[in-house]
Write an enzyme that holds these catalytic residues in place. Structure first.
Site, PDB file in Angstrom:
ATOM      1  N   GLY A  12      47.683  24.633  97.388  1.00  0.00           N
ATOM      2  CA  GLY A  12      48.101  24.887  98.555  1.00  0.00           C
ATOM      3  C   GLY A  12      49.380  25.440  98.356  1.00  0.00           C
ATOM      4  N   SER A  13      50.098  26.161  97.272  1.00  0.00           N
ATOM      5  CA  SER A  13      51.360  26.835  97.388  1.00  0.00           C
ATOM      6  C   SER A  13      51.251  27.944  98.256  1.00  0.00           C
ATOM      7  CB  SER A  13      51.746  27.130  95.769  1.00  0.00           C
ATOM      8  OG  SER A  13      50.864  28.146  95.385  1.00  0.00           O
ATOM      9  N   ASN A  14      50.129  28.934  98.171  1.00  0.00           N
ATOM     10  CA  ASN A  14      50.032  30.080  99.023  1.00  0.00           C
ATOM     11  C   ASN A  14      49.913  29.772 100.471  1.00  0.00           C
ATOM     12  OD1 ASN A  14      49.896  32.697  97.494  1.00  0.00           O
ATOM     13  ND2 ASN A  14      48.325  31.283  96.255  1.00  0.00           N
ATOM     14  N   MET A  91      37.853  28.125  97.062  1.00  0.00           N
ATOM     15  CA  MET A  91      37.103  28.426  95.998  1.00  0.00           C
ATOM     16  C   MET A  91      35.629  28.612  96.098  1.00  0.00           C
ATOM     17  SD  MET A  91      39.222  29.155  93.698  1.00  0.00           S
ATOM     18  CE  MET A  91      41.167  28.867  93.102  1.00  0.00           C
ATOM     19  N   ARG A  92      35.250  29.206  97.323  1.00  0.00           N
ATOM     20  CA  ARG A  92      33.853  29.279  97.639  1.00  0.00           C
ATOM     21  C   ARG A  92      33.590  30.721  98.130  1.00  0.00           C
ATOM     22  NH1 ARG A  92      30.688  25.064  97.935  1.00  0.00           N
ATOM     23  NH2 ARG A  92      32.067  23.177  97.471  1.00  0.00           N
ATOM     24  N   ASN A 108      41.946  37.146 101.917  1.00  0.00           N
ATOM     25  CA  ASN A 108      41.981  36.448 100.775  1.00  0.00           C
ATOM     26  C   ASN A 108      42.984  36.975  99.843  1.00  0.00           C
ATOM     27  OD1 ASN A 108      40.901  34.684  98.646  1.00  0.00           O
ATOM     28  ND2 ASN A 108      39.988  36.352  97.690  1.00  0.00           N
ATOM     29  N   HIS A 110      43.851  37.193  95.805  1.00  0.00           N
ATOM     30  CA  HIS A 110      43.190  37.022  94.549  1.00  0.00           C
ATOM     31  C   HIS A 110      44.119  37.197  93.083  1.00  0.00           C
ATOM     32  CE1 HIS A 110      39.835  37.095  91.719  1.00  0.00           C
ATOM     33  NE2 HIS A 110      40.577  38.179  90.961  1.00  0.00           N
TER      34      HIS A 110
END
Ligand code: GAR
Length: 201
Positions: A12-14, A91-92, A108, A110
């Site tokens: 959860g750092s983002n 991650m889905r 998203n 990436h």
């Protein structure tokens, strides 16, 4: 105000970078309404709770199939009047109905320069390939995997003494800049999707 939902699977750092940018006033007129995780003990959920953001754990293994799982996510989003969904270390792969319902409203982050190194473990993929420059990408989510219109990218050099881990850490620093920056642009209404291309207005 734009209501935001954040989907997470881990550290959860983002997510934290967006929380911090909202709390500092760098991003205005936005509020994170809910953080949804597919992993029960994801540290991201604790981060959300620390900031009094409501959290939902949806256990994929308790659903018959992918569609039923996605329906539950849609249910969790309903009622919050969500204008933006962030995939921050989620991650889905998003299902078709989610994408249709929130077209050009799912973003998203990436950890590679797309379209190189799509999918999981992108930093490791880049490291193993031997590229001298990698980076990160923020993009709108479409039906493909990591194929949607690109909003922002940042380059990161690969150093001689790097490991996949040190490279990932250097990329992560830049993720924490471009994800909040993209959210800010979105909230300010400055992103226009024209086919594949995102125009910054
Ligand atoms: C980040 O590096 C993000 O780019 C990556 O997972 C990490 C999550 O870290 N996402 C993907 O690989 C998506 N396929 P965080 O939980 O600390 O934000």
């Amino acid at each position: 105000t734009i209501n935001i939902a954040v989907l997470v699977s881990g550290r959860g750092s983002n997510l934290q970078s967006v929380i911090d940018s909202i709390e500092s006033g760098d991003i205005q007129n936005a509020a994170i309404k809910v953080v949804i995780s597919d992993i029960g003990d994801a540290y991201a959920l604790e981060r959300a709770r620390n900031h009094r953001i409501s959290t939902v754990f949806i256990d994929p293994s308790s659903f018959e199939n992918k569609q039923a799982f996605e329906q539950e996510i849609l249910r969790a989003l309903k009622g919050h009047d969500i204008g933006l969904i962030l995939l921050a270390g989620y991650m889905r792969i998003m299902g078709k109905e989610m994408i249709r319902t929130y077209r050009n409203r799912i973003i998203n982050i990436h950890p590679a320069l797309l379209p190189s190194f799509m999918g999981l473990h992108a930093q490791q993929q880049a490291f193993d390939y031997g590229v001298k420059v990698s980076g990160c990408t923020v993009h709108f989510v479409d039906e493909g995997m990591d194929t949607g219109p690109i909003i922002l990218q940042k380059c990161v050099p690969v150093m001689e003494d790097d490991t996949a881990e040190t490279l990932a850490a250097r990329i992560l620093e830049q993720e924490h800049k471009i994800l909040p920056e993209a959210v800010k642009l979105f909230v300010e209404g400055k992103l226009k999707v024209e086919g594949r291309v995102v125009v910054h207005t």
